[in-house]
Design an enzyme around this catalytic site. Structure first.
Site, mmCIF file in Angstrom:
data_model
loop_
_atom_site.group_PDB
_atom_site.id
_atom_site.type_symbol
_atom_site.label_atom_id
_atom_site.label_comp_id
_atom_site.label_asym_id
_atom_site.label_seq_id
_atom_site.Cartn_x
_atom_site.Cartn_y
_atom_site.Cartn_z
ATOM 1 N N SER A 125 -18.166 -26.774 10.736
ATOM 2 C CA SER A 125 -19.043 -27.233 11.824
ATOM 3 C C SER A 125 -18.940 -26.366 13.065
ATOM 4 C CB SER A 125 -18.640 -28.664 12.195
ATOM 5 O OG SER A 125 -19.205 -29.032 13.432
ATOM 6 N N GLU A 127 -18.833 -27.556 15.836
ATOM 7 C CA GLU A 127 -17.906 -28.262 16.735
ATOM 8 C C GLU A 127 -16.567 -27.535 16.817
ATOM 9 O OE1 GLU A 127 -17.585 -31.437 18.580
ATOM 10 O OE2 GLU A 127 -19.679 -30.945 18.808
ATOM 11 N N TYR A 149 -12.278 -34.669 15.708
ATOM 12 C CA TYR A 149 -13.175 -34.233 14.620
ATOM 13 C C TYR A 149 -13.165 -32.705 14.522
ATOM 14 C CZ TYR A 149 -17.598 -32.951 12.367
ATOM 15 O OH TYR A 149 -18.553 -32.386 11.559
HETATM 16 P P1 NAP Z 1 -23.183 -38.119 7.248
HETATM 17 O O1 NAP Z 1 -24.627 -38.464 7.200
HETATM 18 O O2 NAP Z 1 -22.290 -38.820 8.224
HETATM 19 O O3 NAP Z 1 -22.585 -38.310 5.765
HETATM 20 C C1 NAP Z 1 -21.196 -38.357 5.537
HETATM 21 C C2 NAP Z 1 -20.957 -38.695 4.075
HETATM 22 O O4 NAP Z 1 -19.541 -38.737 3.845
HETATM 23 C C3 NAP Z 1 -21.497 -40.065 3.645
HETATM 24 O O5 NAP Z 1 -22.054 -39.936 2.359
HETATM 25 C C4 NAP Z 1 -20.231 -40.921 3.590
HETATM 26 O O6 NAP Z 1 -20.314 -41.989 2.674
HETATM 27 C C5 NAP Z 1 -19.244 -39.886 3.069
HETATM 28 N N1 NAP Z 1 -17.849 -40.296 3.279
HETATM 29 C C6 NAP Z 1 -17.250 -40.589 4.455
HETATM 30 N N2 NAP Z 1 -15.973 -40.915 4.251
HETATM 31 C C7 NAP Z 1 -15.747 -40.825 2.920
HETATM 32 C C8 NAP Z 1 -14.614 -41.061 2.082
HETATM 33 N N3 NAP Z 1 -13.446 -41.444 2.582
HETATM 34 N N4 NAP Z 1 -14.738 -40.873 0.751
HETATM 35 C C9 NAP Z 1 -15.925 -40.499 0.220
HETATM 36 N N5 NAP Z 1 -17.041 -40.269 0.958
HETATM 37 C C10 NAP Z 1 -16.945 -40.441 2.293
HETATM 38 O O7 NAP Z 1 -22.979 -36.554 7.528
HETATM 39 P P2 NAP Z 1 -24.040 -35.345 7.390
HETATM 40 O O8 NAP Z 1 -24.768 -35.188 8.678
HETATM 41 O O9 NAP Z 1 -24.793 -35.469 6.129
HETATM 42 O O10 NAP Z 1 -23.045 -34.102 7.309
HETATM 43 C C11 NAP Z 1 -22.532 -33.658 6.055
HETATM 44 C C12 NAP Z 1 -21.276 -32.837 6.308
HETATM 45 O O11 NAP Z 1 -21.587 -31.718 7.120
HETATM 46 C C13 NAP Z 1 -20.151 -33.566 7.024
HETATM 47 O O12 NAP Z 1 -18.941 -33.071 6.536
HETATM 48 C C14 NAP Z 1 -20.322 -33.152 8.483
HETATM 49 O O13 NAP Z 1 -19.101 -33.255 9.174
HETATM 50 C C15 NAP Z 1 -20.773 -31.718 8.288
HETATM 51 N N6 NAP Z 1 -21.619 -31.151 9.342
HETATM 52 C C16 NAP Z 1 -22.771 -31.789 9.699
HETATM 53 C C17 NAP Z 1 -23.591 -31.218 10.645
HETATM 54 C C18 NAP Z 1 -24.872 -31.878 11.068
HETATM 55 O O14 NAP Z 1 -25.416 -31.477 12.110
HETATM 56 N N7 NAP Z 1 -25.395 -32.824 10.309
HETATM 57 C C19 NAP Z 1 -23.239 -29.969 11.234
HETATM 58 C C20 NAP Z 1 -22.055 -29.359 10.812
HETATM 59 C C21 NAP Z 1 -21.255 -29.932 9.861
HETATM 60 P P3 NAP Z 1 -20.826 -43.480 3.117
HETATM 61 O O15 NAP Z 1 -22.297 -43.494 2.862
HETATM 62 O O16 NAP Z 1 -20.041 -44.344 2.187
HETATM 63 O O17 NAP Z 1 -20.464 -43.658 4.558
HETATM 64 O O1 G4F Z 2 -25.756 -36.054 18.242
HETATM 65 P P1 G4F Z 2 -24.330 -35.930 18.624
HETATM 66 O O2 G4F Z 2 -23.482 -37.145 18.482
HETATM 67 O O3 G4F Z 2 -23.765 -34.699 17.789
HETATM 68 P P2 G4F Z 2 -22.496 -33.728 17.966
HETATM 69 O O4 G4F Z 2 -21.408 -34.358 18.738
HETATM 70 O O5 G4F Z 2 -23.009 -32.423 18.462
HETATM 71 O O6 G4F Z 2 -21.988 -33.594 16.467
HETATM 72 C C1 G4F Z 2 -22.899 -33.395 15.378
HETATM 73 O O7 G4F Z 2 -23.075 -32.013 15.178
HETATM 74 C C2 G4F Z 2 -21.883 -31.303 14.775
HETATM 75 C C3 G4F Z 2 -22.267 -29.831 14.638
HETATM 76 O O8 G4F Z 2 -22.182 -29.224 15.895
HETATM 77 C C4 G4F Z 2 -21.404 -31.896 13.466
HETATM 78 F F1 G4F Z 2 -20.312 -31.226 13.047
HETATM 79 C C5 G4F Z 2 -21.063 -33.364 13.666
HETATM 80 O O9 G4F Z 2 -20.670 -33.942 12.420
HETATM 81 C C6 G4F Z 2 -22.321 -34.092 14.139
HETATM 82 O O10 G4F Z 2 -23.266 -34.054 13.105
HETATM 83 O O11 G4F Z 2 -24.196 -35.456 20.166
HETATM 84 C C7 G4F Z 2 -24.869 -34.302 20.648
HETATM 85 C C8 G4F Z 2 -24.737 -34.244 22.160
HETATM 86 C C9 G4F Z 2 -23.298 -34.427 22.687
HETATM 87 O O12 G4F Z 2 -23.045 -33.452 23.659
HETATM 88 C C10 G4F Z 2 -23.301 -35.799 23.335
HETATM 89 O O13 G4F Z 2 -22.416 -35.947 24.446
HETATM 90 O O14 G4F Z 2 -25.489 -35.330 22.728
HETATM 91 C C11 G4F Z 2 -24.747 -35.899 23.785
HETATM 92 N N1 G4F Z 2 -25.199 -37.279 23.990
HETATM 93 C C12 G4F Z 2 -25.779 -37.741 25.127
HETATM 94 N N2 G4F Z 2 -26.037 -39.043 25.007
HETATM 95 C C13 G4F Z 2 -25.090 -38.292 23.123
HETATM 96 C C14 G4F Z 2 -25.614 -39.420 23.763
HETATM 97 N N3 G4F Z 2 -24.606 -38.354 21.863
HETATM 98 C C15 G4F Z 2 -24.660 -39.547 21.218
HETATM 99 N N4 G4F Z 2 -24.220 -39.619 19.952
HETATM 100 N N5 G4F Z 2 -25.150 -40.679 21.824
HETATM 101 C C16 G4F Z 2 -25.640 -40.665 23.104
HETATM 102 O O15 G4F Z 2 -26.071 -41.704 23.637
#
Ligand code: NAP
Ligand code: G4F
Length: 325
Positions: A125, A127, A149
């Site tokens: 990520s 992050e 995280y």
């Molecule tokens: P998400 O919607 O939160 O999905 C997370 C998945 O992990 C869900 O299927 C959840 O299952 C499963 N999970 C959580 N804990 C588990 C456990 N103990 N055992 C088995 N499965 C478990 O996340 P996403 O946005 O699709 O992201 C996918 C991956 O990419 C994650 O690793 C995230 O950290 C990473 N990532 C995401 C982004 C982004 O912007 N989306 C960016 C960078 C990296 P349940 O349905 O049971 O909760």
């Molecule tokens: O949407 P966010 O919660 O995503 P964040 O923290 O960037 O993390 C996501 O992206 C990562 C990749 O860079 C992934 F690894 C991670 O698993 C996840 O998918 O927040 C984005 C920004 C933050 O700066 C937060 O402070 O939005 C700001 N924000 C402002 N108001 C808020 C809010 N975030 C959330 N969730 N809720 C608010 O009300």
């Protein structure tokens, strides 16, 4: 060519659902690992649930992961499962370390002991860049995570590199910047905004409470990112890649565009609520994906403006039946 098998952890999540669709289109046998639940958590994959195989396992449980790998015999494993919500990592730091950090080692151990020729993708990520040490961020930018995280993801990233170098496993990390869609969890800011805007437009609610509007993110469309994950596992050499659009916008920009899409002024509805501030913020993320462009031929196709529009339109359609008469 014999049919390939892919194992996806986190298939019920946003990315897992798009990746499963994509791999089915490529002709794969798709197996998804899910943790047991007393309720149905298959909402995002309901439309393909008959086309995939679901097996029960947990990132906390080494034996379930090893048996799944031995039984399924996958060619490729996509490790997408994690505790992925950054604020929850401050309230559950140890659990986040177990799922998001050590969970990666458990899967790599399963590969090492069962079949080291299996190819492995780790969902790293942006992050990990946290308090950024360079702008834009590339594969060579040092990490400085700002949340439990982010720290757990740095561990997952380096253990992936370590298993590649120690055991010659084809293990790669995609350092993905934020990617979104109408399937994004409603706790993440983009979906919270698109859902809130649709509710306000339809008269279901009147205000939207948000935290830091100044944070800047490199937001893309999740469907574009899963394509890159697959491309990374088809290369002749295992390597890590930044996956990003190269454009950054503030939360305020997202809010403004989302309200404009329904003809409303955001200033009339948004309330900044310090409850949503974080103990330590990541102020600015913007990725340099030129290596992925060059080596994989990958380019995201959906623009920021299209993404905002499509998320708001999807939530309007979903919520219209609940609008007051
Ligand atoms: P998400 O919607 O939160 O999905 C997370 C998945 O992990 C869900 O299927 C959840 O299952 C499963 N999970 C959580 N804990 C588990 C456990 N103990 N055992 C088995 N499965 C478990 O996340 P996403 O946005 O699709 O992201 C996918 C991956 O990419 C994650 O690793 C995230 O950290 C990473 N990532 C995401 C982004 C982004 O912007 N989306 C960016 C960078 C990296 P349940 O349905 O049971 O909760
Ligand atoms: O949407 P966010 O919660 O995503 P964040 O923290 O960037 O993390 C996501 O992206 C990562 C990749 O860079 C992934 F690894 C991670 O698993 C996840 O998918 O927040 C984005 C920004 C933050 O700066 C937060 O402070 O939005 C700001 N924000 C402002 N108001 C808020 C809010 N975030 C959330 N969730 N809720 C608010 O009300």
């Amino acid at each position: 060519m014999p049919q390939k098998t892919a194992l996806i952890t986190g298939i019920t999540g946003q990315d897992g659902s798009f990746l499963a669709e994509f791999l089915l289109e490529q002709g794969y046998r798709v197996v998804g690992m899910t943790r047991r639940s007393s309720t149905d958590v298959h909402e995002r994959i309901q439309h393909i649930v008959d086309d995939v195989t679901i097996v029960s396992g947990d990132l906390l449980d080494q034996s379930s992961m090893t048996s799944i790998v031995a039984e399924i015999k996958p060619d490729e494993i996509y490790n997408l499962a994690a505790q992925s919500f950054v604020p929850a990592s401050w309230t559950q730091p140890v659990l986040t370390g177990e799922f998001t950090g050590l969970g990666v080692t458990r899967m790599l151990e399963a590969i090492r002991t069962v079949d080291p020729t299996i190819r492995f993708y780790q969902a790293s990520s942006s992050e990990m860049f946290g308090k950024v040490q360079a702008v834009p961020q590339s594969e060579t930018t040092p990490f400085y995570p700002r949340s439990p995280y982010g720290v757990a993801k740095v561990y997952g990233h380096w253990i992936t590199v370590n298993y590649r170098e120690s055991y010659d496993i084809f293990a790669v990390s995609g350092i993905a910047f934020n990617h979104e869609s109408q399937r994004r969890g409603k706790e993440f800011v983009t979906r919270k905004i698109s859902d809130g805007v649709a509710r306000i437009k339809l008269g279901i609610q009147n205000e939207l409470r948000l935290g830091n509007l100044d944070a800047q993110r490199d937001w893309g469309f999740a469907g574009d990112y899963v394509r890159a994950m697959w491309m990374m596992l088809q290369q002749p050499r295992a390597d890590d890649y930044v996956l990003a659009t190269g454009r950054t916008h503030s939360v305020r920009d997202f809010v403004r565009l989302a309200f404009e899409a329904v003809g409303l002024r955001w200033e009339d509805h948004v309330i900044v609520d310090p409850r949503f501030y974080r103990p330590a913020e990541v102020d600015l993320l913007v990725g340099d994906a030129s290596k992925a462009n060059r080596a994989l031929g990958w380019r995201p196709e959906v623009s920021f403006e299209q993404l905002v529009e499509q998320m708001v339109v999807a939530d309007l359609g979903r919520l219209r039946p609940f609008a007051p008469a």
